[in-house]
Motif scaffolding. Structure first.
Motif, PDB file in Angstrom:
ATOM      1  N   ASP A   1       0.845  -1.197   0.000  1.00 28.35           N
ATOM      2  CA  ASP A   1       0.000   0.000   0.000  1.00 28.35           C
ATOM      3  C   ASP A   1       0.878   1.244   0.000  1.00 28.35           C
ATOM      4  OD1 ASP A   1      -2.725  -0.880  -0.055  1.00 28.35           O
ATOM      5  OD2 ASP A   1      -2.546  -1.511   2.030  1.00 28.35           O
ATOM      6  N   CYS A   2       2.112   1.085   0.504  1.00 27.41           N
ATOM      7  CA  CYS A   2       3.056   2.198   0.550  1.00 27.41           C
ATOM      8  C   CYS A   2       3.446   2.618  -0.865  1.00 27.41           C
ATOM      9  CB  CYS A   2       4.308   1.794   1.331  1.00 27.41           C
ATOM     10  SG  CYS A   2       3.985   1.376   3.056  1.00 27.41           S
ATOM     11  N   THR A   3       4.037   3.783  -0.970  1.00 29.58           N
ATOM     12  CA  THR A   3       4.410   4.334  -2.273  1.00 29.58           C
ATOM     13  C   THR A   3       5.767   3.820  -2.731  1.00 29.58           C
ATOM     14  OG1 THR A   3       3.205   6.377  -1.770  1.00 29.58           O
ATOM     15  CG2 THR A   3       4.823   6.455  -3.565  1.00 29.58           C
ATOM     16  N   PRO A   4       5.828   3.170  -3.908  1.00 33.21           N
ATOM     17  CA  PRO A   4       7.116   2.861  -4.509  1.00 33.21           C
ATOM     18  C   PRO A   4       7.520   4.018  -5.425  1.00 33.21           C
ATOM     19  CG  PRO A   4       5.389   1.733  -5.712  1.00 33.21           C
ATOM     20  CD  PRO A   4       4.709   2.580  -4.672  1.00 33.21           C
ATOM     21  N   ALA A   5       8.700   4.564  -5.214  1.00 32.53           N
ATOM     22  CA  ALA A   5       9.174   5.675  -6.032  1.00 32.53           C
ATOM     23  C   ALA A   5      10.433   5.262  -6.781  1.00 32.53           C
ATOM     24  CB  ALA A   5       9.471   6.893  -5.158  1.00 32.53           C
ATOM     25  N   LEU A   6      10.437   5.488  -8.091  1.00 34.63           N
ATOM     26  CA  LEU A   6      11.616   5.247  -8.908  1.00 34.63           C
ATOM     27  C   LEU A   6      12.111   6.593  -9.417  1.00 34.63           C
ATOM     28  CD1 LEU A   6      10.459   2.125 -10.973  1.00 34.63           C
ATOM     29  CD2 LEU A   6      11.686   2.186  -8.786  1.00 34.63           C
ATOM     30  N   ILE A   7      13.422   6.812  -9.290  1.00 35.39           N
ATOM     31  CA  ILE A   7      14.018   8.106  -9.625  1.00 35.39           C
ATOM     32  C   ILE A   7      15.190   7.889 -10.571  1.00 35.39           C
ATOM     33  CG2 ILE A   7      15.016  10.236  -8.692  1.00 35.39           C
ATOM     34  CD1 ILE A   7      13.933   9.395  -5.936  1.00 35.39           C
ATOM     35  N   GLY A   8      15.348   8.772 -11.555  1.00 36.86           N
ATOM     36  CA  GLY A   8      16.485   8.692 -12.448  1.00 36.86           C
ATOM     37  C   GLY A   8      17.022  10.055 -12.807  1.00 36.86           C
ATOM     38  N   ASP A   9      18.316  10.119 -13.096  1.00 35.54           N
ATOM     39  CA  ASP A   9      18.961  11.345 -13.562  1.00 35.54           C
ATOM     40  C   ASP A   9      19.201  11.184 -15.058  1.00 35.54           C
ATOM     41  OD1 ASP A   9      20.969  13.195 -14.429  1.00 35.54           O
ATOM     42  OD2 ASP A   9      21.588  13.494 -12.347  1.00 35.54           O
ATOM     43  N   ILE A  10      18.561  12.019 -15.872  1.00 37.62           N
ATOM     44  CA  ILE A  10      18.625  11.862 -17.322  1.00 37.62           C
ATOM     45  C   ILE A  10      20.008  12.153 -17.890  1.00 37.62           C
ATOM     46  CG2 ILE A  10      16.166  12.333 -17.667  1.00 37.62           C
ATOM     47  CD1 ILE A  10      16.918  15.174 -18.513  1.00 37.62           C
ATOM     48  N   LYS A  11      20.874  12.795 -17.134  1.00 38.61           N
ATOM     49  CA  LYS A  11      22.227  13.104 -17.608  1.00 38.61           C
ATOM     50  C   LYS A  11      23.239  12.049 -17.176  1.00 38.61           C
ATOM     51  CE  LYS A  11      21.272  17.056 -19.627  1.00 38.61           C
ATOM     52  NZ  LYS A  11      21.321  17.192 -21.092  1.00 38.61           N
ATOM     53  N   THR A  12      23.182  11.634 -15.912  1.00 40.82           N
ATOM     54  CA  THR A  12      24.192  10.703 -15.400  1.00 40.82           C
ATOM     55  C   THR A  12      23.786   9.241 -15.529  1.00 40.82           C
ATOM     56  OG1 THR A  12      23.339  10.642 -13.123  1.00 40.82           O
ATOM     57  CG2 THR A  12      24.839  12.449 -13.699  1.00 40.82           C
ATOM     58  N   GLY A  13      22.476   8.978 -15.649  1.00 43.79           N
ATOM     59  CA  GLY A  13      21.995   7.608 -15.719  1.00 43.79           C
ATOM     60  C   GLY A  13      21.827   6.958 -14.363  1.00 43.79           C
ATOM     61  N   GLN A  14      22.204   7.670 -13.285  1.00 45.47           N
ATOM     62  CA  GLN A  14      22.058   7.135 -11.937  1.00 45.47           C
ATOM     63  C   GLN A  14      20.577   7.011 -11.594  1.00 45.47           C
ATOM     64  OE1 GLN A  14      23.687   9.614  -8.745  1.00 45.47           O
ATOM     65  NE2 GLN A  14      24.319   7.773  -7.620  1.00 45.47           N
ATOM     66  N   VAL A  15      20.237   5.986 -10.795  1.00 44.91           N
ATOM     67  CA  VAL A  15      18.840   5.751 -10.442  1.00 44.91           C
ATOM     68  C   VAL A  15      18.702   5.448  -8.957  1.00 44.91           C
ATOM     69  CG1 VAL A  15      18.257   4.864 -12.739  1.00 44.91           C
ATOM     70  CG2 VAL A  15      18.974   3.259 -10.940  1.00 44.91           C
ATOM     71  N   ALA A  16      17.453   5.492  -8.488  1.00 45.99           N
ATOM     72  CA  ALA A  16      17.140   5.112  -7.109  1.00 45.99           C
ATOM     73  C   ALA A  16      15.766   4.462  -7.081  1.00 45.99           C
ATOM     74  CB  ALA A  16      17.164   6.328  -6.178  1.00 45.99           C
ATOM     75  N   ALA A  17      15.590   3.575  -6.118  1.00 50.65           N
ATOM     76  CA  ALA A  17      14.289   2.976  -5.832  1.00 50.65           C
ATOM     77  C   ALA A  17      14.009   3.196  -4.357  1.00 50.65           C
ATOM     78  CB  ALA A  17      14.291   1.482  -6.169  1.00 50.65           C
ATOM     79  N   VAL A  18      12.812   3.706  -4.047  1.00 43.66           N
ATOM     80  CA  VAL A  18      12.499   4.124  -2.677  1.00 43.66           C
ATOM     81  C   VAL A  18      11.139   3.585  -2.256  1.00 43.66           C
ATOM     82  CG1 VAL A  18      12.158   6.110  -1.153  1.00 43.66           C
ATOM     83  CG2 VAL A  18      13.861   6.232  -2.983  1.00 43.66           C
ATOM     84  N   HIS A  19      11.067   3.140  -1.008  1.00 46.06           N
ATOM     85  CA  HIS A  19       9.810   2.674  -0.405  1.00 46.06           C
ATOM     86  C   HIS A  19       9.364   3.738   0.587  1.00 46.06           C
ATOM     87  CE1 HIS A  19       8.227   0.671   3.371  1.00 46.06           C
ATOM     88  NE2 HIS A  19       7.293   0.330   2.507  1.00 46.06           N
ATOM     89  N   SER A  20       8.197   4.344   0.353  1.00 49.58           N
ATOM     90  CA  SER A  20       7.766   5.467   1.176  1.00 49.58           C
ATOM     91  C   SER A  20       6.318   5.304   1.629  1.00 49.58           C
ATOM     92  CB  SER A  20       7.925   6.781   0.396  1.00 49.58           C
ATOM     93  OG  SER A  20       7.604   7.891   1.208  1.00 49.58           O
ATOM     94  N   GLY A  21       6.140   4.648   2.772  1.00 50.34           N
ATOM     95  CA  GLY A  21       4.838   4.625   3.419  1.00 50.34           C
ATOM     96  C   GLY A  21       4.658   5.898   4.221  1.00 50.34           C
ATOM     97  N   TRP A  22       3.647   5.946   5.075  1.00 53.38           N
ATOM     98  CA  TRP A  22       3.446   7.203   5.798  1.00 53.38           C
ATOM     99  C   TRP A  22       4.605   7.469   6.763  1.00 53.38           C
ATOM    100  CZ3 TRP A  22       3.328   8.037  10.966  1.00 53.38           C
ATOM    101  CH2 TRP A  22       2.967   7.000  11.834  1.00 53.38           C
ATOM    102  N   ARG A  23       5.190   6.413   7.330  1.00 55.76           N
ATOM    103  CA  ARG A  23       6.304   6.624   8.260  1.00 55.76           C
ATOM    104  C   ARG A  23       7.540   7.154   7.540  1.00 55.76           C
ATOM    105  NH1 ARG A  23       3.494   2.196   9.981  1.00 55.76           N
ATOM    106  NH2 ARG A  23       2.849   2.153  12.177  1.00 55.76           N
ATOM    107  N   GLY A  24       7.847   6.557   6.404  1.00 58.11           N
ATOM    108  CA  GLY A  24       8.975   7.051   5.626  1.00 58.11           C
ATOM    109  C   GLY A  24       8.733   8.447   5.098  1.00 58.11           C
ATOM    110  N   THR A  25       7.491   8.723   4.728  1.00 56.62           N
ATOM    111  CA  THR A  25       7.132  10.060   4.259  1.00 56.62           C
ATOM    112  C   THR A  25       7.281  11.077   5.386  1.00 56.62           C
ATOM    113  OG1 THR A  25       5.609   9.130   2.626  1.00 56.62           O
ATOM    114  CG2 THR A  25       5.293  11.439   3.222  1.00 56.62           C
TER     115      THR A  25
END
Length: 262
Positions: A101-125
């Motif tokens: 139910d928590c939010t899965p967030a995927l992040i990328g940098d269009i210049k460097t190609g670096q990425v992240a994956a984040v799990h953000s429920g209400w506590r993490g938020t």
């Protein structure tokens, strides 16, 4: 200006008869928000959907705000290092987070190609894990304008009942520190936000909470532009055919979301 909730940003993909979701903002990366049809496959198998040559990485999620790179992840007895986010430190790294139910967030940098994956429920938020992840990018040399963020399927505000105390935590995460001893004023301040993350609930001392909207507001405070963010128009609670929901079933089943660096 972009619309973060635009339906056009999201596409269903098929792999061996199973569906997963991708986001147009992240088109330059192999990525996906997987459905329950892939269960019980783990990231090591799911990475094959993207790239058989990629290495898969995950952590022991604990509803905190720690974001680790694969080099810092260790096997700690019975599980991997405790964290709720991963950020790549090399190419061809498939980073995965699990959610129900928590939010899965995927992040990328269009210049460097670096990425992240984040799990953000209400506590993490409440602990501002997405701003923590963004800072990791900036510390690694990214420019804010080059980041792209996709918030995947999660429980929607219309059906997510929480206590007033949880709503107050959201207010603190958005910088309403001066109202921490004035609960009614804090709730009013949150309700007065345009497209408020709080919705009415008929039960006393309860509200409905849109956690993804709080994440969006936190990113806006960092000056992330609207067109740099997309929010999936899918609710894990409502869409029982596609997604597991702990709030709906009480079962500890998860779906995975992942992205590969380049």
């Amino acid at each position: 200006m972009g619309d973060a909730t635009s339906l056009e940003q999201w596409q269903w993909q098929e792999w061996q008869g199973k569906s997963y979701l991708t986001c147009q903002l992240l088109d330059q990366w192999q990525h996906g928000f997987f459905t329950q049809s892939f269960a019980p496959q783990m990231p090591e198998k799911l990475a094959l959907v993207f790239d058989p040559q990629a290495s898969a990485h995950r952590v022991k999620q604990v509803h905190g705000n720690t974001v680790l790179s694969p080099a810092n992840i260790q096997w700690e007895g019975q599980h991997f290092s405790q964290a709720d986010g991963l950020i790549s430190d090399n190419t061809k790294q498939a980073l995965f987070v699990a959610s129900a139910d928590c939010t899965p967030a995927l992040i990328g940098d269009i210049k460097t190609g670096q990425v992240a994956a984040v799990h953000s429920g209400w506590r993490g938020t409440a602990k501002r894990i997405l701003p923590v992840a963004v800072k990791k990018f900036l510390d690694a040399g990214s420019e804010l304008e080059n980041l792209r963020v996709a918030l995947g399927p999660a429980i929607s505000g219309e059906v997510y009942q929480v206590s007033i105390d949880v709503a107050l935590e959201m207010g603190l995460s958005l910088g309403f520190d001066d109202l921490k001893d004035e609960p009614e004023a804090m709730i009013l301040a949150l309700e007065n936000i345009e497209n408020s993350p709080l919705l009415f609930d008929a039960e006393p001392d309860k509200v409905r909470l849109d956690v993804r909207r709080v994440n969006q507001l936190q990113l806006e405070q960092l000056r992330l532009a609207p067109e740099q963010l997309a929010i999936a128009p899918h609710c894990t609670y409502k869409e029982s055919k596609n997604f597991f929901s702990y709030r709906r079933s009480g079962e500890k089943k998860v779906q995975w979301s992942g992205i590969i660096s380049h």
